[in-house]
Design a protein around this motif. Structure first.
Motif, PDB file in Angstrom:
ATOM      1  N   THR A   1      18.269  44.802  39.025  1.00 54.33           N
ATOM      2  CA  THR A   1      17.594  43.497  39.004  1.00 54.33           C
ATOM      3  C   THR A   1      18.618  42.376  39.026  1.00 54.33           C
ATOM      4  N   MET A   2      19.674  42.544  38.239  1.00 56.47           N
ATOM      5  CA  MET A   2      20.731  41.526  38.185  1.00 56.47           C
ATOM      6  C   MET A   2      21.368  41.359  39.554  1.00 56.47           C
ATOM      7  N   ARG A   3      21.670  42.475  40.214  1.00 57.45           N
ATOM      8  CA  ARG A   3      22.286  42.419  41.538  1.00 57.45           C
ATOM      9  C   ARG A   3      21.349  41.758  42.537  1.00 57.45           C
ATOM     10  N   SER A   4      20.062  42.077  42.451  1.00 57.27           N
ATOM     11  CA  SER A   4      19.069  41.482  43.347  1.00 57.27           C
ATOM     12  C   SER A   4      18.998  39.968  43.176  1.00 57.27           C
ATOM     13  N   ILE A   5      19.034  39.506  41.917  1.00 59.89           N
ATOM     14  CA  ILE A   5      18.991  38.060  41.646  1.00 59.89           C
ATOM     15  C   ILE A   5      20.251  37.382  42.174  1.00 59.89           C
ATOM     16  N   ILE A   6      21.391  38.009  41.942  1.00 59.46           N
ATOM     17  CA  ILE A   6      22.661  37.437  42.416  1.00 59.46           C
ATOM     18  C   ILE A   6      22.652  37.317  43.938  1.00 59.46           C
ATOM     19  N   ASN A   7      22.196  38.366  44.617  1.00 63.26           N
ATOM     20  CA  ASN A   7      22.145  38.339  46.090  1.00 63.26           C
ATOM     21  C   ASN A   7      21.139  37.312  46.597  1.00 63.26           C
ATOM     22  N   LYS A   8      20.044  37.168  45.890  1.00 62.69           N
ATOM     23  CA  LYS A   8      18.987  36.217  46.283  1.00 62.69           C
ATOM     24  C   LYS A   8      19.550  34.809  46.437  1.00 62.69           C
ATOM     25  N   TYR A   9      20.464  34.438  45.553  1.00 63.37           N
ATOM     26  CA  TYR A   9      21.034  33.089  45.570  1.00 63.37           C
ATOM     27  C   TYR A   9      22.492  33.069  46.040  1.00 63.37           C
ATOM     28  N   SER A  10      22.943  34.152  46.647  1.00 57.81           N
ATOM     29  CA  SER A  10      24.334  34.249  47.149  1.00 57.81           C
ATOM     30  C   SER A  10      25.329  33.860  46.065  1.00 57.81           C
ATOM     31  N   GLY A  11      25.101  34.393  44.874  1.00 57.15           N
ATOM     32  CA  GLY A  11      25.911  34.008  43.721  1.00 57.15           C
ATOM     33  C   GLY A  11      27.373  34.351  43.856  1.00 57.15           C
ATOM     34  N   ASP A  12      27.692  35.422  44.593  1.00 57.88           N
ATOM     35  CA  ASP A  12      29.100  35.839  44.717  1.00 57.88           C
ATOM     36  C   ASP A  12      29.721  35.425  46.041  1.00 57.88           C
ATOM     37  N   TYR A  13      29.048  34.552  46.771  1.00 59.15           N
ATOM     38  CA  TYR A  13      29.590  34.098  48.049  1.00 59.15           C
ATOM     39  C   TYR A  13      30.900  33.340  47.820  1.00 59.15           C
TER      40      TYR A  13
END
Length: 369
Positions: free
Chosen positions: A25-37
């Motif tokens: 879930t955490m990874r999905s949320i991070i990807n949703k908002y391009s958190g690690d871009y």
């Protein structure tokens, strides 16, 4: 349904606490908002972990927290510990909605744990909503300027009094009108809603009544009313009226009849309550409205026990991140409280977490011993 693992002694207390947030879930949320871009070492999870550590740690200053985190050998080696300036920059730029989504994720876990709690036969649940203002010096947050030398952020909250937990939160600039901050707060005619006089609006009261939404609120002192009928209450200095709000002159009269209850505070000043509930005795209406005080206690607890006074970044995004991590911390503490069947108060649970936060000891064993 168990939320926390009962046999894990190999990870730190804080890791066991944050394991409630499913890694997928955490990874999905991070990807949703391009958190690690375009992030290098200071990834989103390290950011989240650091902010949660700062919320739950007992150190008096933020700098001490970071120093302790840097030098704690038991902290997961996969977590990058930033400097305070790095953290401030990321709070200002990384999308706050990542933290908002995590808040609602852990909140859903708590709701599932709680199940359906019915308040009484008449109201399925009782909810209150209100807002609290959090001040920041204008020189630090000029974009949030409110008045004189103060900038302000407003946190509007729908609080479930039946479950003692926040349900929905809107964080906006302090200049936004309260009535514009409660979208999605009122949704069910089986619930009772309590709110203060800052939300008064005659046509809105009619909208609620049209939808069979029950409410109790404080009446504004200068309200224009037309008395239709009065009733004996059998109580000293308590009066009960049927009224219509507004006047022919102003052409804003309410379509529906409302109930106004007049009483007096300890200093002898008038206190008026307004409701569209006619089938409960006056004493019950007054008793129900007193429950609204729980949301004030929630705001007070958040301000006194979590880190929302010293800001790590001063733009709106950074402040929202810090507020959402405080809310996540509160919900995690409530989860522990439910897991141990309310053995301890939320304040005691918070204090125990601070003592054991980086210890490799089973989380539940500490609270159930």
């Amino acid at each position: 349904m168990k939320i926390f693992k009962s046999t894990n002694n190999n990870t730190t207390f804080i890791n066991q606490l944050l394991d409630v947030i499913n890694s997928n879930t955490m990874r999905s949320i991070i990807n949703k908002y391009s958190g690690d871009y375009r992030s290098q070492s200071f990834d989103t999870y390290s950011h989240f972990f650091t902010m949660m550590y700062l919320q739950l740690n007992e150190s008096k200053t933020l700098r001490c927290c970071i120093t302790e985190l840097e030098n704690d050998i038991d902290i997961d080696s996969n977590v990058y510990v930033p400097s305070l300036s790095q953290l401030s920059r990321k709070n200002s730029t990384r999308d706050y909605r990542i933290f908002e989504d995590v808040f609602y994720h852990v909140l859903r876990k708590l709701k599932k744990k709680l199940g359906v709690k019915r308040f009484n036969s008449q109201f399925k649940q009782i909810k209150a909503f209100d807002s609290t203002m959090i001040d920041i010096a204008t020189k630090l947050a000029p974009d949030l300027h409110y008045d004189k030398n103060i900038s302000t952020i407003k946190m509007s909250t729908l609080f479930n009094l039946t479950e003692a937990t926040p349900e929905k939160v809107n964080i906006v600039k302090g200049t936004v009108n309260d009535r514009k901050c409660i979208d999605g707060f009122i949704e069910n005619s089986n619930y009772l809603y309590l709110f203060d006089r800052g939300y008064y609006n005659y046509s809105w009261y009619d909208d609620l009544s049209r939808q069979n939404i029950s409410f109790i609120t404080r009446q504004v002192s200068n309200a224009c009313v037309e008395e239709i009928k009065s009733y004996r209450t059998g109580l000293d200095d308590v009066y009960d009226y049927d009224i219509i709000l507004g006047s022919d002159y102003s052409k804003n009269k309410t379509e529906f009849v409302y109930r106004e209850i007049l009483t007096f505070d300890k200093d002898g000043k008038e206190v008026r309550f307004l409701t569209n509930i006619f089938d409960l005795p006056v004493s019950k209406i007054l008793e129900l409205y007193k429950l609204r005080w729980q949301i004030e206690l929630f705001f007070k607890w958040i301000k006194q026990n979590l880190r929302i006074k010293h800001w790590i970044g001063h733009n709106e995004n950074a402040i929202k991140i810090q507020l959402y991590t405080a809310l996540i911390a509160f919900v995690l503490i409530r989860l522990i409280q439910e897991e141990i069947n309310n053995k301890y108060s939320i304040l005691k649970i918070a204090r125990i977490i601070r003592v054991y936060i980086t210890k490799r000891i089973n989380l539940l064993s500490v609270f159930l011993s």
